[in-house]
Design a protein around this motif. Sequence first.
Motif, mmCIF file in Angstrom:
data_model
loop_
_atom_site.group_PDB
_atom_site.id
_atom_site.type_symbol
_atom_site.label_atom_id
_atom_site.label_comp_id
_atom_site.label_asym_id
_atom_site.label_seq_id
_atom_site.Cartn_x
_atom_site.Cartn_y
_atom_site.Cartn_z
ATOM 1 N N SER A 152 -40.513 -23.949 108.858
ATOM 2 C CA SER A 152 -40.729 -24.133 107.986
ATOM 3 C C SER A 152 -41.496 -26.029 108.477
ATOM 4 O O SER A 152 -41.018 -26.623 108.968
ATOM 5 N N ARG A 182 -34.924 -20.126 95.002
ATOM 6 C CA ARG A 182 -35.725 -19.666 94.992
ATOM 7 C C ARG A 182 -37.244 -19.357 94.126
ATOM 8 O O ARG A 182 -36.526 -18.090 93.289
ATOM 9 N N ASN A 183 -38.163 -18.854 95.463
ATOM 10 C CA ASN A 183 -39.166 -19.072 94.384
ATOM 11 C C ASN A 183 -39.706 -16.910 94.342
ATOM 12 O O ASN A 183 -38.885 -16.516 95.936
ATOM 13 N N SER A 198 -39.981 -19.094 102.963
ATOM 14 C CA SER A 198 -40.848 -18.529 102.342
ATOM 15 C C SER A 198 -41.289 -17.734 103.527
ATOM 16 O O SER A 198 -42.304 -16.370 103.337
ATOM 17 N N GLN A 199 -41.593 -17.695 104.785
ATOM 18 C CA GLN A 199 -41.469 -17.031 106.174
ATOM 19 C C GLN A 199 -40.364 -16.595 106.361
ATOM 20 O O GLN A 199 -39.249 -17.746 107.066
ATOM 21 N N ASP A 254 -39.602 -15.529 98.280
ATOM 22 C CA ASP A 254 -39.092 -16.318 99.011
ATOM 23 C C ASP A 254 -37.531 -15.437 99.201
ATOM 24 O O ASP A 254 -37.846 -14.073 98.442
#
Length: 299
Positions: free
Chosen positions: A85, A25-26, A98-99, A29
């Motif tokens: 994604s 996970r960044n 991320s979304q 995120d």
Amino acid sequence: MRAVVQHGTGGPEVLELEDRPEPTRNSGDVLIRTEAIAVPFYETQMRSGQIPAGPAPAVFGHEAAGIVLDADDPALLGKRVVTMSFTGGAYAEVVAASQYSLVPDGITAEQAVAAAVPASVALGLMDAANVKAGETVLVEAVSGAIGGYLARLAERNGARVVATAGQGKADIDHDDPDWRQQVPEGIDVVFEAIGGPRAAELTAKLAFFGRILAFGMLSGELPVFSVADLIPRGLTLIGFGGPDAYGKRVAAVRAEALGLVADGTLTPVLDRAYPLADVAAAHARVESREGTGKVVLVP
């Protein structure tokens, strides 16, 4: 974790269940333990090579719902979210996103993933078309997820719906090559989902100053229109697709779409659920077009 990996393009057999490392996970995120994964028709086209997909081998899939395992905001832990994604990775037990959108209480993961993207696309299309009460709209592929939501939203706006579907699921059977000749005249809005070189035949059926929303290519080909098709009736052609439309316009109405599910205005239609190991059968089911509603995978 278990994940479905795409190995090249072809039939459902190019999708194989494998053991893969969990994604990292960044910052920004969320890490999601997936509960339900959508199998939309466009993914069968990506798998077969009809439309471009990312490099292979890679974890396949784009739409999933589940429980947040890790996030920057501790308040998100344990919450159910749904994500779409463009880069794949959804056919897996754990997904980094991320979304994402929070799923309202009372909506299951299967219902959320069945509604989030197609209902949001339908809302975005309705907004772009500016459908008014008393107008007549043509909804192509009404037995599909997006088409079903479009029909319900158009009726909610007071419009009259003329619908097509394959295999006799609507009054107009679009498996008939000449189905466009069966469309009544005076159509105000066409939601063009099928595509192909004969799409322009519909322009003769539109009322003056009608609108065409081109958003799909179930035939495997983009719809073909020329300026000469549009000018005589003053028609407007609106393209609706790609990262900008889906990533911005559609994402902007996702919370509204899920809210319409939560309050009972829209009811997600589920066709069948398959375990992740039966991904080939799920793809075959979608390609058969025998069902009505969303096919989902359950890890």
